[in-house]
Design a protein around this motif. Structure first.
Motif, PDB file in Angstrom:
ATOM      1  N   VAL A   1      -9.571 -25.450  56.498  1.00 44.71           N
ATOM      2  CA  VAL A   1     -10.987 -25.800  56.634  1.00 44.71           C
ATOM      3  C   VAL A   1     -11.870 -24.661  56.148  1.00 44.71           C
ATOM      4  CG1 VAL A   1     -12.827 -26.177  58.328  1.00 44.71           C
ATOM      5  CG2 VAL A   1     -10.733 -27.535  58.434  1.00 44.71           C
ATOM      6  N   TYR A   2     -11.565 -23.447  56.589  1.00 42.83           N
ATOM      7  CA  TYR A   2     -12.407 -22.310  56.211  1.00 42.83           C
ATOM      8  C   TYR A   2     -12.308 -22.014  54.719  1.00 42.83           C
ATOM      9  CZ  TYR A   2     -14.381 -17.639  55.921  1.00 42.83           C
ATOM     10  OH  TYR A   2     -15.142 -16.559  55.545  1.00 42.83           O
ATOM     11  N   ALA A   3     -11.108 -22.119  54.162  1.00 48.31           N
ATOM     12  CA  ALA A   3     -10.935 -21.833  52.738  1.00 48.31           C
ATOM     13  C   ALA A   3     -11.757 -22.788  51.881  1.00 48.31           C
ATOM     14  CB  ALA A   3      -9.459 -21.919  52.366  1.00 48.31           C
ATOM     15  N   MET A   4     -11.830 -24.049  52.282  1.00 55.48           N
ATOM     16  CA  MET A   4     -12.635 -25.007  51.529  1.00 55.48           C
ATOM     17  C   MET A   4     -14.126 -24.801  51.778  1.00 55.48           C
ATOM     18  SD  MET A   4     -10.436 -28.572  51.664  1.00 55.48           S
ATOM     19  CE  MET A   4     -10.016 -28.530  53.409  1.00 55.48           C
ATOM     20  N   PHE A   5     -14.487 -24.501  53.027  1.00 57.34           N
ATOM     21  CA  PHE A   5     -15.897 -24.331  53.382  1.00 57.34           C
ATOM     22  C   PHE A   5     -16.539 -23.181  52.614  1.00 57.34           C
ATOM     23  CE2 PHE A   5     -19.211 -22.665  56.342  1.00 57.34           C
ATOM     24  CZ  PHE A   5     -20.031 -23.781  56.350  1.00 57.34           C
ATOM     25  N   LYS A   6     -15.769 -22.144  52.332  1.00 59.42           N
ATOM     26  CA  LYS A   6     -16.347 -20.973  51.665  1.00 59.42           C
ATOM     27  C   LYS A   6     -16.225 -21.038  50.140  1.00 59.42           C
ATOM     28  CE  LYS A   6     -12.346 -17.838  51.745  1.00 59.42           C
ATOM     29  NZ  LYS A   6     -11.925 -16.461  52.010  1.00 59.42           N
ATOM     30  N   THR A   7     -15.840 -22.194  49.615  1.00 60.57           N
ATOM     31  CA  THR A   7     -15.697 -22.361  48.163  1.00 60.57           C
ATOM     32  C   THR A   7     -16.757 -23.320  47.642  1.00 60.57           C
ATOM     33  OG1 THR A   7     -13.304 -21.989  48.302  1.00 60.57           O
ATOM     34  CG2 THR A   7     -14.143 -23.043  46.307  1.00 60.57           C
ATOM     35  N   LEU A   8     -17.436 -22.913  46.596  1.00 58.58           N
ATOM     36  CA  LEU A   8     -18.363 -23.801  45.903  1.00 58.58           C
ATOM     37  C   LEU A   8     -17.603 -24.425  44.736  1.00 58.58           C
ATOM     38  CD1 LEU A   8     -21.194 -24.979  45.464  1.00 58.58           C
ATOM     39  CD2 LEU A   8     -21.740 -22.942  44.105  1.00 58.58           C
ATOM     40  N   PHE A   9     -17.244 -25.694  44.884  1.00 58.25           N
ATOM     41  CA  PHE A   9     -16.448 -26.367  43.867  1.00 58.25           C
ATOM     42  C   PHE A   9     -17.351 -26.838  42.732  1.00 58.25           C
ATOM     43  CE2 PHE A   9     -13.959 -26.903  47.773  1.00 58.25           C
ATOM     44  CZ  PHE A   9     -12.733 -26.405  47.353  1.00 58.25           C
ATOM     45  N   ARG A  10     -16.828 -26.733  41.527  1.00 58.90           N
ATOM     46  CA  ARG A  10     -17.611 -27.200  40.372  1.00 58.90           C
ATOM     47  C   ARG A  10     -17.764 -28.709  40.400  1.00 58.90           C
ATOM     48  NH1 ARG A  10     -14.484 -23.041  38.188  1.00 58.90           N
ATOM     49  NH2 ARG A  10     -15.682 -21.372  37.230  1.00 58.90           N
ATOM     50  N   MET A  11     -16.691 -29.389  40.792  1.00 62.36           N
ATOM     51  CA  MET A  11     -16.713 -30.849  40.842  1.00 62.36           C
ATOM     52  C   MET A  11     -15.901 -31.311  42.042  1.00 62.36           C
ATOM     53  SD  MET A  11     -16.011 -31.762  36.827  1.00 62.36           S
ATOM     54  CE  MET A  11     -16.024 -33.538  37.170  1.00 62.36           C
ATOM     55  N   GLY A  12     -16.260 -32.466  42.570  1.00 63.34           N
ATOM     56  CA  GLY A  12     -15.446 -33.087  43.606  1.00 63.34           C
ATOM     57  C   GLY A  12     -15.568 -32.419  44.965  1.00 63.34           C
ATOM     58  N   TYR A  13     -14.764 -32.917  45.909  1.00 59.31           N
ATOM     59  CA  TYR A  13     -14.653 -32.407  47.275  1.00 59.31           C
ATOM     60  C   TYR A  13     -16.004 -32.338  47.988  1.00 59.31           C
ATOM     61  CZ  TYR A  13     -10.428 -30.954  44.847  1.00 59.31           C
ATOM     62  OH  TYR A  13      -9.306 -30.926  44.062  1.00 59.31           O
ATOM     63  N   PRO A  14     -16.768 -33.424  48.017  1.00 61.68           N
ATOM     64  CA  PRO A  14     -18.083 -33.393  48.671  1.00 61.68           C
ATOM     65  C   PRO A  14     -17.998 -33.218  50.186  1.00 61.68           C
ATOM     66  CG  PRO A  14     -17.506 -35.638  48.054  1.00 61.68           C
ATOM     67  CD  PRO A  14     -16.485 -34.747  47.418  1.00 61.68           C
ATOM     68  N   PHE A  15     -16.812 -33.440  50.755  1.00 60.95           N
ATOM     69  CA  PHE A  15     -16.623 -33.274  52.196  1.00 60.95           C
ATOM     70  C   PHE A  15     -16.597 -31.809  52.620  1.00 60.95           C
ATOM     71  CE2 PHE A  15     -12.531 -33.634  50.063  1.00 60.95           C
ATOM     72  CZ  PHE A  15     -11.889 -32.485  50.462  1.00 60.95           C
ATOM     73  N   SER A  16     -16.556 -30.881  51.669  1.00 56.91           N
ATOM     74  CA  SER A  16     -16.281 -29.474  51.997  1.00 56.91           C
ATOM     75  C   SER A  16     -17.523 -28.674  52.386  1.00 56.91           C
ATOM     76  CB  SER A  16     -15.597 -28.788  50.805  1.00 56.91           C
ATOM     77  OG  SER A  16     -16.476 -28.721  49.692  1.00 56.91           O
ATOM     78  N   TYR A  17     -18.680 -29.313  52.470  1.00 57.18           N
ATOM     79  CA  TYR A  17     -19.917 -28.560  52.717  1.00 57.18           C
ATOM     80  C   TYR A  17     -20.487 -28.785  54.103  1.00 57.18           C
ATOM     81  CZ  TYR A  17     -19.309 -28.093  47.744  1.00 57.18           C
ATOM     82  OH  TYR A  17     -18.769 -27.819  46.517  1.00 57.18           O
ATOM     83  N   ASP A  18     -19.672 -29.338  54.990  1.00 52.42           N
ATOM     84  CA  ASP A  18     -20.073 -29.540  56.383  1.00 52.42           C
ATOM     85  C   ASP A  18     -18.816 -29.476  57.233  1.00 52.42           C
ATOM     86  OD1 ASP A  18     -22.295 -30.829  58.345  1.00 52.42           O
ATOM     87  OD2 ASP A  18     -20.337 -31.772  58.703  1.00 52.42           O
ATOM     88  N   LEU A  19     -18.835 -28.684  58.282  1.00 52.37           N
ATOM     89  CA  LEU A  19     -17.618 -28.468  59.077  1.00 52.37           C
ATOM     90  C   LEU A  19     -17.123 -29.746  59.739  1.00 52.37           C
ATOM     91  CD1 LEU A  19     -18.400 -24.999  60.705  1.00 52.37           C
ATOM     92  CD2 LEU A  19     -16.691 -25.503  58.942  1.00 52.37           C
ATOM     93  N   GLN A  20     -18.042 -30.611  60.168  1.00 56.65           N
ATOM     94  CA  GLN A  20     -17.606 -31.864  60.786  1.00 56.65           C
ATOM     95  C   GLN A  20     -17.022 -32.816  59.745  1.00 56.65           C
ATOM     96  OE1 GLN A  20     -21.177 -33.042  62.937  1.00 56.65           O
ATOM     97  NE2 GLN A  20     -20.405 -32.108  64.818  1.00 56.65           N
ATOM     98  N   ASP A  21     -17.646 -32.887  58.580  1.00 59.17           N
ATOM     99  CA  ASP A  21     -17.068 -33.679  57.490  1.00 59.17           C
ATOM    100  C   ASP A  21     -15.675 -33.163  57.145  1.00 59.17           C
ATOM    101  OD1 ASP A  21     -19.323 -35.249  57.273  1.00 59.17           O
ATOM    102  OD2 ASP A  21     -20.080 -34.286  55.449  1.00 59.17           O
ATOM    103  N   LEU A  22     -15.547 -31.853  57.057  1.00 54.52           N
ATOM    104  CA  LEU A  22     -14.264 -31.247  56.726  1.00 54.52           C
ATOM    105  C   LEU A  22     -13.187 -31.628  57.734  1.00 54.52           C
ATOM    106  CD1 LEU A  22     -15.201 -27.673  55.478  1.00 54.52           C
ATOM    107  CD2 LEU A  22     -13.484 -29.150  54.418  1.00 54.52           C
ATOM    108  N   ALA A  23     -13.520 -31.548  59.008  1.00 55.26           N
ATOM    109  CA  ALA A  23     -12.534 -31.865  60.043  1.00 55.26           C
ATOM    110  C   ALA A  23     -12.128 -33.328  59.991  1.00 55.26           C
ATOM    111  CB  ALA A  23     -13.094 -31.512  61.418  1.00 55.26           C
ATOM    112  N   ARG A  24     -13.094 -34.212  59.805  1.00 53.48           N
ATOM    113  CA  ARG A  24     -12.787 -35.643  59.728  1.00 53.48           C
ATOM    114  C   ARG A  24     -11.933 -35.956  58.487  1.00 53.48           C
ATOM    115  NH1 ARG A  24     -18.297 -38.927  60.645  1.00 53.48           N
ATOM    116  NH2 ARG A  24     -16.856 -40.684  60.143  1.00 53.48           N
ATOM    117  N   TYR A  25     -12.275 -35.324  57.368  1.00 52.54           N
ATOM    118  CA  TYR A  25     -11.476 -35.543  56.158  1.00 52.54           C
ATOM    119  C   TYR A  25     -10.062 -34.997  56.362  1.00 52.54           C
ATOM    120  CZ  TYR A  25     -10.250 -36.079  51.268  1.00 52.54           C
ATOM    121  OH  TYR A  25      -9.637 -36.472  50.116  1.00 52.54           O
TER     122      TYR A  25
END
Length: 529
Positions: free
Chosen positions: A403-427
């Motif tokens: 979760v933390y590794a994705m949260f701290k990454t700004l992806f060029r494309m895709g992974y829209p769930f990675s910018y909110d901790l609750q979205d990340l956990a649910r995904y």
């Protein structure tokens, strides 16, 4: 008088082209096709109507028809380089990678190729993982543009992929010096190396952030770059605050509902069940594909480099060939649910052979090829049946590390769930349920590699992976950081170093800040201990 008539005719045709482009942009495909007929009647010798028809078919996910139309465009105007590049793109979606490369090589060798052609070449070679060629085309683009600042970023991105980090940093510094208002450049530069207390850009980034409104589109990349550099020098609380600010800014730019992805997971599990497995015939008995998959930032690139250090293995990195095959198999699906249902009923041998044809078209030595596309975990049912001899390696991390590794990454494309901790956990919960489903459906087919175990027991875990892939052990797999193969993933800088442990448990510093995710994960039955 004749010149006036010809001029009027050219003006009318130009307006027709503009009209078709506008109709395609508005999604009015039937009207656009009718306009293509009119355009072709007006000028049957031009390829434009075929090009537009190819674009319409692409929008409809009808990749085979798109390729047929673009082939007609090439027949009409074989010397038009832009038309060949359109056909190359269509062939990529149709699974004819060898045909794509023939077009790209033809355009690149043509003396009439201009800066726009080389810019497009660089992008297409990057898509195919041909990073050396992408780098050469980027250099050619800037040469033709007489050193234009606009193309330095193109070269910098290609330089990162081929391991020229110092050159990339110099180029990014030059861009920032000339255009300090750019945002993405700061983030790309921050990720090139580990910043130090004596050599960083923190003050410079803070100065840029100080003059931005919260809704400025540059807020996200600048905040992520600040977070990365603060984390590098050990200022962890300030780093998390910067990541959070950037994530909020990025999330506000997106229209995303994690519930849609949760429903998709449920539909996959429901469709690809034991009845489907038992009644569906196996596909192509090909010994060669190796799938390395998992969530982004889970360690898939590290495992890819270890396996591709083997003399019999070539990594194709993150390619979309299996996903394209699924879309072709599911056409004319009008929704994700219909795509799932139609692809599940498709011919597995056709799917497997089409995928292998695409991989073979890259012209790499092999005989084993790695497909390291993280999202392939969504298609594991189809992969297991279409390619029953393929090796499948699933890489995972501690849930909060992931979760933390994705949260701290700004992806060029895709992974829209990675910018909110609750979205990340649910995904994450959806992903976790789906992987449990695949393991139960195909026992023994999937090797789970725990990232933390790989870091702590590199040789033992590496041997297990190599054995699962059906390969004899080679000591070069321990020296994966000496693997000179290009890579364009978010881990491009890290994988050129030996295994290090500094990031293994970094999430523990932020355990309190990660509580919004912890609560959801625990309620979903995932332990965070």
């Amino acid at each position: 008088m004749q010149e006036t008539i010809q001029s009027a005719s050219k003006t009318a045709i130009s307006r027709m082209r503009q009209s078709v482009v506008a109709l395609i942009g508005a999604g009015r495909f039937e009207d656009a096709e009718a306009a293509c007929d009119t355009l072709q009647d007006a000028d049957a010798t031009a390829p434009d109507a075929w090009v537009y028809r190819a674009r319409i078919a692409q929008k409809r996910n009808d990749f085979i028809t798109a390729a047929a139309h673009s082939a007609e465009a090439v027949k009409t105007a074989p010397d038009r380089l832009d038309v060949r590049l359109v056909d190359a793109e269509c062939l990529m979606y149709a699974g004819d990678v060898a045909g794509v490369l023939r077009h790209l090589d033809f355009v690149g060798a043509n003396q009439r190729a201009g800066e726009d052609d080389f810019k497009r070449l660089s992008a297409l070679y990057t898509q195919l993982g041909r990073h050396e060629r992408a780098y050469q085309c980027a250099q050619k683009t800037m040469s033709l543009a007489k050193g234009s600042l606009n193309y330095r970023y193109l070269i910098a991105s290609a330089a990162i992929a081929v391991g020229k980090m110092d050159e990339a940093e110099t180029l990014l510094d030059e861009i920032i010096a000339a255009a300090p208002g750019e945002g993405d450049i700061y983030y790309n530069r921050a990720t090139l190396r580990k910043q130090t207390k004596d050599n960083n850009h923190i003050d410079q980034i803070r100065q840029r952030l100080a003059v931005l409104a919260e809704d400025d589109p540059r807020m996200a990349p600048l905040s992520y770059s600040l977070g990365k550099e603060l984390e590098d020098i050990g200022e962890h609380d300030a780093a998390f605050a910067a990541y959070s600010r950037g994530a909020k800014a990025r999330r506000n730019q997106l229209s995303y509902d994690v519930a849609i992805d949760e429903r998709t997971t449920n539909e996959i599990i429901s469709c690809f069940d034991a009845r489907w497995r038992d009644r569906t015939k196996d596909g192509a008995l090909i010994q060669g594909p190796i799938f390395i998959l998992g969530l982004p930032r889970s360690g898939t690139t590290l495992v890819d480099r270890i396996v591709s250090a083997h003399s019999a293995v070539t990594s194709l990195e993150e390619v979309n060939d299996f996903a394209y095959g699924v879309i072709r198999a599911g056409h004319p699906a009008k929704s994700k649910k219909e795509l799932i249902e139609r692809s599940s009923a498709s011919n597995m041998a056709t799917l497997g052979k089409g995928y292998w044809r695409a991989l073979s078209g890259y012209g790499e030595p092999g005989p084993y090829f790695i497909d390291k596309t993280p999202a392939n975990y969504l298609y594991l049912g189809l992969i297991a049946k279409a390619l029953p001899n393929a090796a499948i390696v699933h890489v995972r991390r501690h849930p909060l590390a992931s979760v933390y590794a994705m949260f701290k990454t700004l992806f060029r494309m895709g992974y829209p769930f990675s910018y909110d901790l609750q979205d990340l956990a649910r995904y994450y919960l959806s992903y976790h349920r789906l992987m449990e489903h695949w393991r139960a459906l195909f026992p023994g087919r999937i090797l789970d590699v725990q990232y933390e175990d790989l870091v702590d027991r590199q040789e033992a875990m590496s041997r297990a992976v190599i054995g699962h892939c059906g390969l004899e052990w080679e000591s070069a797999c321990l020296d994966f950081h000496k693997n000179e193969a290009p890579t364009a993933t978010a881990s491009a800088a890290q994988v050129r170093q030996p295994i290090y442990r500094t990031a293994r448990d970094l999430w523990r510093v932020h355990e309190n800040a990660l509580q919004p995710a912890v609560q959801i994960l625990k309620e979903g039955g995932v332990s965070c201990a």
